[in-house]
Scaffold this motif. Structure first.
Motif, PDB file in Angstrom:
ATOM      1  N   UNK A   1      38.763   8.376   0.335  1.00  0.00           N
ATOM      2  CA  UNK A   1      39.810   7.375   0.163  1.00  0.00           C
ATOM      3  C   UNK A   1      40.194   6.784   1.518  1.00  0.00           C
ATOM      4  N   UNK A   2      41.074   5.771   1.475  1.00  0.00           N
ATOM      5  CA  UNK A   2      41.515   5.063   2.666  1.00  0.00           C
ATOM      6  C   UNK A   2      43.030   5.109   2.726  1.00  0.00           C
ATOM      7  N   UNK A   3      43.555   5.674   3.815  1.00  0.00           N
ATOM      8  CA  UNK A   3      44.994   5.762   4.014  1.00  0.00           C
ATOM      9  C   UNK A   3      45.429   4.742   5.050  1.00  0.00           C
ATOM     10  N   UNK A   4      46.578   4.086   4.761  1.00  0.00           N
ATOM     11  CA  UNK A   4      47.176   3.145   5.687  1.00  0.00           C
ATOM     12  C   UNK A   4      48.529   3.686   6.109  1.00  0.00           C
ATOM     13  N   UNK A   5      48.706   3.950   7.411  1.00  0.00           N
ATOM     14  CA  UNK A   5      49.924   4.535   7.951  1.00  0.00           C
ATOM     15  C   UNK A   5      50.744   3.466   8.657  1.00  0.00           C
ATOM     16  N   UNK A   6      52.076   3.678   8.651  1.00  0.00           N
ATOM     17  CA  UNK A   6      52.992   2.849   9.407  1.00  0.00           C
ATOM     18  C   UNK A   6      53.337   3.586  10.692  1.00  0.00           C
ATOM     19  N   UNK A   7      53.015   3.007  11.832  1.00  0.00           N
ATOM     20  CA  UNK A   7      53.299   3.642  13.113  1.00  0.00           C
ATOM     21  C   UNK A   7      54.799   3.726  13.347  1.00  0.00           C
ATOM     22  N   UNK A   8      55.547   2.752  12.856  1.00  0.00           N
ATOM     23  CA  UNK A   8      56.996   2.772  13.034  1.00  0.00           C
ATOM     24  C   UNK A   8      57.609   3.975  12.333  1.00  0.00           C
ATOM     25  N   UNK A   9      57.110   4.292  11.145  1.00  0.00           N
ATOM     26  CA  UNK A   9      57.638   5.441  10.423  1.00  0.00           C
ATOM     27  C   UNK A   9      57.248   6.748  11.096  1.00  0.00           C
ATOM     28  N   UNK A  10      56.052   6.772  11.715  1.00  0.00           N
ATOM     29  CA  UNK A  10      55.604   8.015  12.334  1.00  0.00           C
ATOM     30  C   UNK A  10      56.302   8.289  13.657  1.00  0.00           C
ATOM     31  N   UNK A  11      56.698   7.267  14.370  1.00  0.00           N
ATOM     32  CA  UNK A  11      57.280   7.455  15.703  1.00  0.00           C
ATOM     33  C   UNK A  11      58.794   7.327  15.716  1.00  0.00           C
ATOM     34  N   UNK A  12      59.446   7.279  14.554  1.00  0.00           N
ATOM     35  CA  UNK A  12      60.897   7.095  14.508  1.00  0.00           C
ATOM     36  C   UNK A  12      61.600   8.320  15.092  1.00  0.00           C
ATOM     37  N   UNK A  13      62.582   8.092  15.959  1.00  0.00           N
ATOM     38  CA  UNK A  13      63.335   9.168  16.591  1.00  0.00           C
ATOM     39  C   UNK A  13      64.351   9.719  15.582  1.00  0.00           C
TER      40      UNK A  13
END
Length: 1109
Positions: free
Chosen positions: A357-369
């Motif tokens: 499968x193919x996953x699309x990630x949001x960098x903003x959600x991953x790096x949120x403080x």
């Protein structure tokens, strides 16, 4: 120490980077199944801000039906904007995902798996895809058309790097890298390396015209893009920190270069200083790094600090290379990541999962403080040599790192300790590990100690060394195809006593021929396979795979020159022999013994002709345990060890016998010599440089073997098929012949009965023949009578033809008589016309004579006037004598120039007259043949012509008297002039000499012209007589170099006289002499006529001098 697991709840933004913040904490991950759709929305409901683990959407491609399955994605790539995503699966489907427009579209079906993608070309709708057939294609996403098809790689393309301008691309495979112009899609350059080195990756550095090339031997070179000159090479890392580079990454500003491999260490290089600035050690669970990529930030100016590291545990960890902290990670052991790509704008991460499968990630959600920093989770080794000038060695320290993911910890204290780096030997151990629990290095040590493997375990060791895949199904499919047509009658060529051995050999060779067509056409393949067939005759699968492995690895480049021997391989061996034993090679060359005589027999039979069984097994123990180039080295070693008997051979037959029969050689010495050659041979001629490393057969299906000239093999296969069809046709015809023979016997019986009937018929025929003879006699008599009648008719016909011929001859005679009569009338008419012309010419001559007399008188008057003028002038210029002398000198020079010009003109006119006379002479010769019949009339008119000649003679006598008087007067004047101008005596003598020469020249030319003019036709003579006076005057001008008005009548007179002489056949010689004499007298009048030329030639004023040479 290991990284903390992902958080249970992640925070992030919506797909567009914003969105409303939600308060819920248990939102499910959005999923989208492409199914059989070619276009549509990516998701039906926009993901909320609290997307689990930062995943915006999970995209799968499932096929429903009787056998439902999921099609795996293989590669992903973002465009230059970062808002569109390109993905390809293993069936060749290429999708474009518009993340802003929430749409996906199937843009191409390539029907084969893709190995690399590139979507950042300067034409935004175009993309590059590398396919499994080693080609690279360019497609358009809007028109879905093929733009270009680029070929040139011999192995799979692993990466595609596009220049910042989008106009150039570099495609990289294990053996080569190629630079392409994306405007013309033509290959500009190609980077080739030795097969033993290999290429890891070649790519463009961002924001520069530099190309970075990374090789398998850990060397990294930088090249100038425009000139392709090497700019620099990164130095070797410090001792103890060496690792085998596999993956690479560069920051957006092109300053920091990161490399990793089969280790948990990362090397950070500064490309400006070309120095290793940092070594980062990942957690212990990270044993190898599979992918590296920097995470862009809009505010860092290209100096990226966040690095994504994908390790062998399928987890991608993002660390800060400056603070050495773990920021976040994606993926897990259950849902591992296969490969990933980060958008250029730093907003999205696309990862291909292990489940396809193919996953699309949001960098903003991953790096949120949103969480507190955890305790340290990884180590870093720093280089402090830049800070302190005293330290020259790399100082390695472990500092604490901080993570942004929640994790349980006993304390927050940071610890610092020294880390001792160890050389990573796991890669080497894995490469030496063999199936069955054996180790290649240990086997080689055992072999060097004992010289051979134990006979009891030899077959097992060989199977392990060759790494046989044992593809039962693939081998069965080859066997099921039956005996190949090329080996149906192999027993005729190789009469083997054992039927079982013959049958196994036939099946093995047939399987090889079905596997690749070249083996059906190779004449030495039975010799090559027979030793292995004899060893493995009880296991045909192992036998086939051993032979196939030997052909693929130890017979590399053998078939490139098919059907000829492998000249390239033999040349490598000859180079090695020349390097180690030049004397032996020169001896072989001296007797015209090529490598096809001393090396090829050993290769094509695999030493089976020259070695015993035990020796052969011992040799192949060493061959299978070393690089494929060792096989060639042992052949060279065999030749070098045999140098003593070879140096005594001087016949080609002796050399051939030596290499086809067993010899007294110690095989252990040969093996040791081969090892010595492997070590002592220079790299530039070492066969290892040209031969690939050992590659075992692939599992499941055997590899495609097509390293041979297919057109030759196909042609021979067609020829063999044609021969087989001819044999079948021959057998069919032979069967037909047997059938025809049986039918012939039946026909013979029928013929005997028929002959009996024929005898009866012959008797009846004899009786009828007698009757026919009687009838023929009667017919002969009738034919005789008929021939007599025909003879009479023929005689009458001949008489009639004779009468007709006589009548026609009479008609021709009448016609000729009429023609003669017409010619006589024409001759009479022309004679009458000539008489009239003659009378007119006589009158004209008389008129011209009168004109000549008047002219003479006029000349006398002018001479008297000139004399008076000269006398008066001399009296007036007594005081200015010297000035006049100078003026006269100048005028003499001018006069000499005029004389030269007139000479040239006279010569040109004479040549023209001579050419005209010659042409007319030719015409006259032709006309004389026609006028021969008129000679009688000419004789009648001869008397009249004599009278005319007499009149002309009288005129010339009178003219001669006149000219003589004028000459006497001229001589007197010359004497007076000589007395007055003594200072000009030398010039006068020179002028007189020139005058004599010119006179002689003109006389000769005039004689020649008169002789050639004798043959002119009579039609021109009267016309020439009419222009006699004008001709004399003109010739006088040419000869005396004075204007035409004073000499025209003299020249015309001579021309008319010469023309009249031409018309008189009998007295042409006398008239020619008189003409010459007259011209000689006329020349004396030149001085008298110069006064008249003053008005026509103003530059030449002869007022004071009347003499002219």
């Amino acid at each position: 120490m290991c990284a903390a697991p992902p958080a249970a709840a992640a925070v992030g933004g919506a797909l567009r980077g914003g969105g409303e913040r939600g308060s819920g904490g248990g939102q499910r991950m959005a999923s989208s199944d492409l199914g059989g759709r070619q276009r549509g929305p990516i998701w039906h409901r926009r993901p909320g801000p609290a997307a689990p683990e930062g995943v915006i959407v999970n995209i799968i491609h499932s096929v429903k039906g009787y056998h439902s399955k999921t099609i795996h994605f293989l590669n992903v790539a973002f465009d230059s904007s970062g808002d569109s995503l390109l993905a390809g699966d293993h069936q060749g489907n290429i999708y474009v995902f518009d993340l802003n427009g929430n749409r996906f579209n199937l843009v191409q079906r390539t029907m084969q798996a893709c190995t690399a993608l590139a979507f950042n070309l300067h034409r935004k709708t175009e993309f590059l895809v590398a396919l499994a057939d080693y080609s690279v294609k360019c497609f358009d996403t809007e028109t879905k058309e093929l733009i270009s098809w680029m070929r040139g790689h011999d192995s799979s393309v692993s990466s595609i790097s596009v220049h910042g301008s989008g106009r150039y691309a570099i495609t990289t495979s294990t053996d080569t890298a190629q630079l392409w112009d994306l405007d013309t899609f033509q290959r500009k350059r190609k980077l080739n390396v030795r097969q033993s080195v290999g290429i890891q990756k070649v790519f463009f550095l961002p924001l520069s015209n530099t190309i970075l090339s990374c090789f398998k031997d850990n060397s990294v070179f930088a090249w100038e893009f425009d000139t392709l000159h090497c700019k620099y090479q990164l130095p070797t890392p410090v001792e103890g920190s060496v690792l085998l580079y596999k993956v690479f990454a560069v920051t957006r500003d092109g300053r920091i270069f990161v490399a990793g491999g089969k280790s948990n260490h990362l090397h950070l290089w500064c490309l400006e200083s070309k120095q290793l600035i940092r070594i980062i050690q990942m957690p212990a669970k990270v044993r190898a790094v599979r992918h590296l990529e920097f995470l862009p930030d809009s505010f860092d100016g290209g100096f990226n600090q966040v690095l994504g590291v994908l390790s062998q545990d399928n987890i991608m960890r993002f660390i800060n290379i400056e603070t050495c902290k773990l920021l976040f990670d994606i993926g897990s052991h259950e849902e591992g990541i296969s490969t990933a790509a980060i958008s250029p704008n730093g907003r999205y991460i696309a990862s291909v999962m292990e489940n396809g499968s193919l996953n699309l990630y949001s960098v903003q959600a991953l790096t949120r403080e949103g969480n507190k920093p955890p305790p340290p989770v990884f180590k870093v080794v720093e280089d402090r040599s830049k800070c302190t000038s005293e330290a020259n060695k790399l100082t390695m320290r472990v500092t604490s790192g901080r993570s942004e993911r929640p994790r349980k910890s006993k304390g927050n204290k940071s610890q610092t300790r020294l880390l001792k780096l160890q050389v990573n030997t796991s890669l080497e151990n894995k490469e030496n590990e063999l199936p069955g629990g054996l180790n290649k290095k240990r086997l080689q040590a055992l072999l060097k100690g004992f010289g051979e493997y134990p006979a009891k375990y030899r077959m097992f060791v060989w199977r392990s060394l060759l790494q046989l895949p044992e593809n039962h199904s693939a081998f069965s499919s080859l066997i099921d195809k039956g005996t190949h047509s090329a080996f149906v009658n192999i027993q005729n060529e190789y009469p083997i006593k054992s039927r079982k051995l013959l049958r196994v050999l036939q099946r093995t060779l047939s399987a090889l021929a079905h596997w690749s067509a070249i083996f059906a056409e190779t004449p030495y393949i039975p010799l090559l396979a027979f030793p292995f067939v004899k060893l493995f005759q009880n296991n045909q699968l192992i036998c086939f795979e051993v032979v196939a492995t030997v052909v693929v690895n130890f017979c590399q480049h053998w078939f490139e020159y098919f059907p000829n021997p492998p000249v390239n391989v033999l040349s490598m061996m000859e180079n090695v022999l020349q390097h180690h034993d030049r004397e032996l090679l020169q001896h072989l060359i001296k007797y015209n013994v090529t490598s096809q005589v001393y090396a090829w027999p050993l290769l094509e039979t695999l030493f089976s002709e020259v070695l015993t069984r035990e020796e052969w097994l011992k040799v192949f123990d060493n061959i299978f345990s070393n690089h494929p180039s060792y096989f060639l080295m042992i052949v060279v070693a065999y030749i070098i060890c045999s140098r003593a008997p070879l140096l005594h051979c001087n016949q080609t037959a002796d050399f051939e016998y030596f290499f086809h029969h067993r010899n007294n050689l110690d095989i252990n010495v040969v093996i040791k010599e081969a090892y010595h050659l492997m070590e002592a041979t220079p790299l530039d001629i070492h066969p290892q440089r040209m031969l690939d490393d050992f590659k075992p057969l692939t599992k499941g299906q055997y590899p495609i073997f097509n390293k041979y000239p297919e057109f030759i093999v196909d042609y021979q296969a067609q020829e063999w098929e044609r021969i087989r069809q001819d044999e079948i046709e021959y057998l069919r015809e032979r069967q037909l012949a047997h059938e025809l023979e049986a039918k012939a016997q039946e026909q013979k019986a029928e013929d005997e009965a028929w002959y009996r009937k024929q005898e009866l018929l012959q008797e009846a025929e004899e009786q009828r023949r007698k009757m026919l003879l009687e009838e023929e006699e009667k017919l002969a008599e009738q034919r005789q009578r008929l021939s007599a009648v025909k003879r009479e008719l023929k005689e009458k016909e001949l008489q009639f033809l004779d009468a007709s011929r006589r009548r026609f001859l009479k008609y021709q005679q009448d016609q000729r008589q009429m023609e003669l009569k017409r010619l006589d009338d024409e001759i009479a008419r022309k004679a009458s016309m000539r008489e009239q012309e003659t009378a007119a010419a006589l009158q004209d001559v008389e008129v011209r004579r009168m004109e000549l007399e008047s002219q003479r008188r006029l000349f006398e008057q002018h001479l008297i006037k000139d004399q008076e003028a000269v006398t008066k002038e001399m009296k007036e210029e007594v005081d200015a004598c010297r000035r006049k002398v100078d003026l006269e000198d100048h005028r003499v020079q001018r006069l000499m120039e005029i004389n030269r010009e007139e000479k040239q003109k006279a010569q040109i006119v004479a040549e023209e007259n001579f050419a005209k006379a010659e042409q007319k002479c030719i015409d006259t010769d032709w006309r004389l043949q026609v006028l021969h019949k008129l000679r009688r009339d000419d004789q009648d008119r001869e008397k009249r012509y004599e009278e005319i000649a007499k009149l002309l003679h009288d005129n010339r006598v009178k003219e001669a008297e006149l000219l003589k008087a004028m000459r006497e007067a001229e001589e007197k004047k010359w004497e007076e002039l000589i007395q007055k101008k003594a200072q000009l005596e030398e010039e006068q003598k020179a002028a007189a000499a020139a005058d004599e020469h010119r006179k002689q020249f003109l006389e000769d030319k005039m004689n020649d012209a008169l002789e050639m003019a004798e043959k002119l036709q009579r039609d021109y003579c009267f016309e020439r007589l009419r222009d006699l006076k004008d001709g004399r005057t003109e010739r006088g001008v040419e000869l005396q170099q004075v204007p035409r008005s004073g000499n025209i009548f003299l020249n015309d007179l001579s021309a008319s006289e010469s023309s009249s002489h031409i018309s008189l056949d009998r007295r042409r010689e006398e008239l020619a002499y008189q003409e010459w004499k007259l011209m000689a007298e006329v020349r004396q009048l030149r001085q008298k006529l110069t006064s008249r030329a003053r008005t026509r030639h103003p530059p030449a004023h002869f007022q004071a001098t009347t003499w002219t040479p």
